[in-house]
Design an enzyme around this catalytic site. Structure first.
Site, PDB file in Angstrom:
ATOM      1  N   ASN A   1      29.811  42.405  37.273  1.00  0.00           N
ATOM      2  CA  ASN A   1      29.835  41.456  36.157  1.00  0.00           C
ATOM      3  C   ASN A   1      31.138  41.470  35.375  1.00  0.00           C
ATOM      4  O   ASN A   1      31.577  40.434  34.895  1.00  0.00           O
ATOM      5  CB  ASN A   1      28.668  41.743  35.211  1.00  0.00           C
TER       6      ASN A   1
ATOM      7  N   TYR B   1      32.058  50.566  31.097  1.00  0.00           N
ATOM      8  CA  TYR B   1      32.176  49.309  30.359  1.00  0.00           C
ATOM      9  C   TYR B   1      33.548  49.186  29.676  1.00  0.00           C
ATOM     10  O   TYR B   1      34.274  48.208  29.886  1.00  0.00           O
ATOM     11  CB  TYR B   1      31.043  49.252  29.329  1.00  0.00           C
TER      12      TYR B   1
ATOM     13  N   LYS C   1      36.834  46.631  30.590  1.00  0.00           N
ATOM     14  CA  LYS C   1      37.431  45.679  29.644  1.00  0.00           C
ATOM     15  C   LYS C   1      38.933  45.937  29.501  1.00  0.00           C
ATOM     16  O   LYS C   1      39.713  45.005  29.291  1.00  0.00           O
ATOM     17  CB  LYS C   1      36.735  45.770  28.285  1.00  0.00           C
TER      18      LYS C   1
END
Lengths: 277, 277
Positions: free
Chosen positions: A83, A144, A148
């Site tokens: 994702n 995560y 990013k």
């Protein structure tokens, strides 16, 4: 002239703040891309891990605000890879292929989350002296946050190598809440409520102090995105998304200078839980 | 005491420099992991994109030197994703699972390659004033460079979050050559030879000037890796891998101070192509 804006991951906490504050504005004509639709909005249903599915939504857009992705530090490697890493590649490719000139990216404070891990809980106190800014070395606290950080680098590569997009804004967003909990006393999902900690317990006090530092009100977030959409000068830059909280440890002077970000809220305004809680 | 060292991607240009200079040393007991075997070496054959295949090689190792991955800026997204992003995750996971305390990572100057793109060819001149160091903002020039930047972040996350590995060294290697071309006049693969440009043409001169800035001799590279293997203090840090070239634009003072890196070579030593070329 109206600006066509594609909003990916439109119905999350950040997306709905943008919708609530900017969708009615004459300057903007929004398209909402989301994995699932909502009764109240026309939705382009697509998953960002599927390039072919999402690509048509990028035609004729003047800007994309990219929020889609796994949104929390608890994401497994597989969730993050699909994702947030492949999803970002697909989104940048689609924007380049369609010639979308402006890219506003929903990054996260977790790109530099290890500063908090290192200095908490003293960091949450009013007089703690730490400022993390856009030049601070990146110290992700999770897959995560690592993803990013990669996404920011990849965006910079597209801008500097392809000049497409022409402009890229990485917003390292701190803590935006659901509308009904738009204050540092939080919501069930983020743990500051009576269900999880007894009010006035040390854990509750610490969590509230943290949120007073991390909060970005929904109107401040929407205003910061508006600044990015209106800006003509930035090629690539990184900004922190946080209200003007006395307890914040993330810099907003850079956003003030470059974007004209002028936040209206401060976590200290809330000195007691809102009525009825 | 002998240190067990696992070398991944052992038979490339960098890996063979390490083998040539360090494999005979009594302090080290190397295991070579590579996708394919070589007649002259015992090889643990495994692909880093396959965790199960590679995992057993990490047992009882005191250090891993991780070089495996797609090695050039021309890598497609698919090649980079599998070999450099998933491959790094697999390698860090295997090292953590096996409790390998030290991780030396073959990163690349292409993490900050856009400085070269921006300032070339003036950058290659002796008096050009630019120093890119470990604090310079990352500006990758490729999917390859972007992936190595991610890999550095991921390594830092493992060190700071899991304390496993305990030590991580990111070496942003510049240009290490095959043994028979260990000088700035290069090799066919990298374009500085008579096959590709006529000697004394402007293109040839520019390429040679570039290589005089970018070269890291094989003995200097092996010495820098040796410094990392011997070091007891670093938790996470980033260093440039380059010889003490007059024309370099990458900092080596940080490596001198922290690691005791003491390069012996300088691209200016070669003022004419070696004999016979």
């Amino acid at each position: 002239m109206t600006m066509n804006v594609l909003l990916t991951g439109a119905f999350g906490r950040v997306g709905t703040a943008i919708i609530d504050h900017l969708a009615d504005r004459d300057e903007y004509n929004f398209t909402y891309l989301n994995r699932s639709d909502r009764e109240e909005y026309e939705t382009f249903v697509a998953d960002v891990s599927n390039y072919e599915e999402m690509r048509p939504a990028f035609d004729d857009q003047d800007a994309v605000i990219h929020l889609a992705g796994y949104p929390e530090t608890d994401g497994s490697w597989k969730q993050i890879l699909e994702n947030n890493i492949v999803g970002m590649y697909n989104t940048l490719e689609a924007a380049k292929d369609a010639g979308v000139p402006k890219f506003v990216f929903g990054s996260t404070n977790h790109v530099v989350g290890m500063y908090e891990v290192e200095f908490a809980p003293e960091l949450y106190e009013l007089d703690f002296d730490l400022t993390v800014d856009e030049d601070s070395p990146r110290r992700p606290d999770s897959y995560y946050g690592s993803s990013k950080s990669f996404d920011e680098d990849l965006g910079r590569y597209y801008v500097e190598n392809y000049q497409s997009p022409e402009q890229f804004y990485a917003l390292r967003i701190c803590s935006v809440r659901h509308e009904e909990y738009d204050h540092p006393y939080g919501d069930a999902e983020h743990g500051v409520d009576e269900g999880e900690w007894e009010r006035d317990s040390p854990e509750y006090e610490e969590k509230v102090a943290r949120m007073k530092g991390m909060w970005q009100s929904r109107r401040d977030l929407a205003h910061q995105v508006d600044c990015c959409l209106q800006d003509d000068d930035v090629e690539f830059d990184v900004f922190y998304g946080v209200s003007d909280n006395d307890r914040r440890w993330f810099d907003i002077e850079h956003a003030r200078e470059v974007l004209g970000y002028d936040p209206q809220d401060n976590g200290e305004e809330w000195d007691a839980p809102p009525e009825g809680r």
